[in-house]
Design a protein around this motif. Structure first.
Motif, PDB file in Angstrom:
ATOM      1  N   UNK A   1       0.829  -1.210   0.000  1.00  0.00           N
ATOM      2  CA  UNK A   1       0.000   0.000   0.000  1.00  0.00           C
ATOM      3  C   UNK A   1       0.867   1.264   0.000  1.00  0.00           C
ATOM      4  N   UNK A   2       2.041   1.207   0.603  1.00  0.00           N
ATOM      5  CA  UNK A   2       2.949   2.365   0.571  1.00  0.00           C
ATOM      6  C   UNK A   2       3.557   2.509  -0.821  1.00  0.00           C
ATOM      7  N   UNK A   3       3.936   1.387  -1.422  1.00  0.00           N
ATOM      8  CA  UNK A   3       4.451   1.424  -2.793  1.00  0.00           C
ATOM      9  C   UNK A   3       3.394   2.020  -3.723  1.00  0.00           C
ATOM     10  N   UNK A   4       2.144   1.570  -3.583  1.00  0.00           N
ATOM     11  CA  UNK A   4       1.065   2.079  -4.429  1.00  0.00           C
ATOM     12  C   UNK A   4       0.867   3.573  -4.229  1.00  0.00           C
ATOM     13  N   UNK A   5       0.843   4.021  -2.983  1.00  0.00           N
ATOM     14  CA  UNK A   5       0.627   5.442  -2.695  1.00  0.00           C
ATOM     15  C   UNK A   5       1.767   6.294  -3.239  1.00  0.00           C
TER      16      UNK A   5
ATOM     17  N   UNK B   1      21.344   9.969  -4.904  1.00  0.00           N
ATOM     18  CA  UNK B   1      20.604  10.493  -3.754  1.00  0.00           C
ATOM     19  C   UNK B   1      19.698   9.410  -3.161  1.00  0.00           C
ATOM     20  N   UNK B   2      19.678   9.361  -1.827  1.00  0.00           N
ATOM     21  CA  UNK B   2      18.858   8.384  -1.126  1.00  0.00           C
ATOM     22  C   UNK B   2      17.967   9.114  -0.128  1.00  0.00           C
ATOM     23  N   UNK B   3      16.667   8.845  -0.239  1.00  0.00           N
ATOM     24  CA  UNK B   3      15.686   9.332   0.724  1.00  0.00           C
ATOM     25  C   UNK B   3      15.279   8.149   1.575  1.00  0.00           C
ATOM     26  N   UNK B   4      15.612   8.171   2.856  1.00  0.00           N
ATOM     27  CA  UNK B   4      15.170   7.124   3.772  1.00  0.00           C
ATOM     28  C   UNK B   4      13.765   7.500   4.229  1.00  0.00           C
ATOM     29  N   UNK B   5      12.828   6.586   4.000  1.00  0.00           N
ATOM     30  CA  UNK B   5      11.429   6.778   4.357  1.00  0.00           C
ATOM     31  C   UNK B   5      11.043   5.581   5.209  1.00  0.00           C
ATOM     32  N   UNK B   6      10.897   5.780   6.508  1.00  0.00           N
ATOM     33  CA  UNK B   6      10.777   4.634   7.397  1.00  0.00           C
ATOM     34  C   UNK B   6       9.884   4.884   8.599  1.00  0.00           C
ATOM     35  N   UNK B   7       9.344   3.803   9.133  1.00  0.00           N
ATOM     36  CA  UNK B   7       8.581   3.865  10.380  1.00  0.00           C
ATOM     37  C   UNK B   7       9.536   3.942  11.575  1.00  0.00           C
ATOM     38  N   UNK B   8      10.806   3.640  11.349  1.00  0.00           N
ATOM     39  CA  UNK B   8      11.806   3.731  12.413  1.00  0.00           C
ATOM     40  C   UNK B   8      12.275   5.182  12.510  1.00  0.00           C
ATOM     41  N   UNK B   9      11.394   6.020  13.051  1.00  0.00           N
ATOM     42  CA  UNK B   9      11.640   7.451  13.041  1.00  0.00           C
ATOM     43  C   UNK B   9      12.265   8.014  14.298  1.00  0.00           C
ATOM     44  N   UNK B  10      12.791   7.162  15.150  1.00  0.00           N
ATOM     45  CA  UNK B  10      13.412   7.649  16.382  1.00  0.00           C
ATOM     46  C   UNK B  10      14.727   8.353  16.072  1.00  0.00           C
ATOM     47  N   UNK B  11      15.143   9.178  16.995  1.00  0.00           N
ATOM     48  CA  UNK B  11      16.361   9.977  16.792  1.00  0.00           C
ATOM     49  C   UNK B  11      17.568   9.099  16.462  1.00  0.00           C
ATOM     50  N   UNK B  12      17.696   7.947  17.112  1.00  0.00           N
ATOM     51  CA  UNK B  12      18.858   7.086  16.861  1.00  0.00           C
ATOM     52  C   UNK B  12      18.829   6.515  15.440  1.00  0.00           C
TER      53      UNK B  12
ATOM     54  N   UNK C   1       4.168   8.004   9.658  1.00  0.00           N
ATOM     55  CA  UNK C   1       3.441   8.330   8.435  1.00  0.00           C
ATOM     56  C   UNK C   1       3.952   9.634   7.844  1.00  0.00           C
ATOM     57  N   UNK C   2       3.908   9.718   6.534  1.00  0.00           N
ATOM     58  CA  UNK C   2       4.450  10.873   5.824  1.00  0.00           C
ATOM     59  C   UNK C   2       3.322  11.627   5.127  1.00  0.00           C
ATOM     60  N   UNK C   3       3.582  12.871   4.806  1.00  0.00           N
ATOM     61  CA  UNK C   3       2.620  13.616   3.991  1.00  0.00           C
ATOM     62  C   UNK C   3       3.080  13.554   2.548  1.00  0.00           C
TER      63      UNK C   3
END
Length: 130
Positions: A13-17, A78-89, A106-108
């Motif tokens: 569903x993320x790939x589709x969006x 260029x690499x955009x990391x898009x992840x649910x692992x959004x903690x500071x570490x 979640x992203x906008x």
């Protein structure tokens, strides 16, 4: 400015969006859901940008990012990391490994599009500088 984008993401569903919003903006999009297949897909598609999830089957995004930035062939990609692992570490680890941008889920859609346009613009203008 349109570009070729590879999405490395295992949630359909993320790939589709992402595919929908990126294609609407004029980009060409391919996707890979398995970490082990990402490098082969990069060699095959030669994208202008990689959108990389951290939690992928078989090889995680941190391992892939480390390998990409150590490889002469992909160091400038260029690499955009898009992840649910959004903690500071997690953000710190991605930045240490060389990510160009980091967005937590979640992203906008607007945030992703703005970041993609910026990274592709920088990448394509750098290619013309050489």
């Amino acid at each position: 400015m349109s570009g070729q984008i590879l999405i490395a993401e295992d949630e359909p569903y993320i790939v589709d969006a992402l595919s929908f919003i990126l294609r609407q903006a004029g980009h060409t999009v391919t996707a890979e859901s398995d970490g082990s297949a990402v490098l082969e897909a990069l060699r095959k598609t030669r994208p202008d940008l990689l959108i990389l999830d951290i939690m992928l089957p078989t090889r995680n995004g941190f391992e892939l990012l480390k390998e990409l930035k150590a490889d002469e062939e992909f160091r400038q990609l260029p690499v955009l990391v898009l992840t649910a692992k959004g903690q500071a570490k997690d953000r710190a680890m991605a930045e240490q490994l060389g990510t160009d941008a980091f967005i937590a889920k979640p992203f906008s859609n607007a945030e992703v599009l703005q970041c993609v346009e910026r990274l592709i613009g920088q990448s394509q203008s750098a290619a013309y500088d050489h």
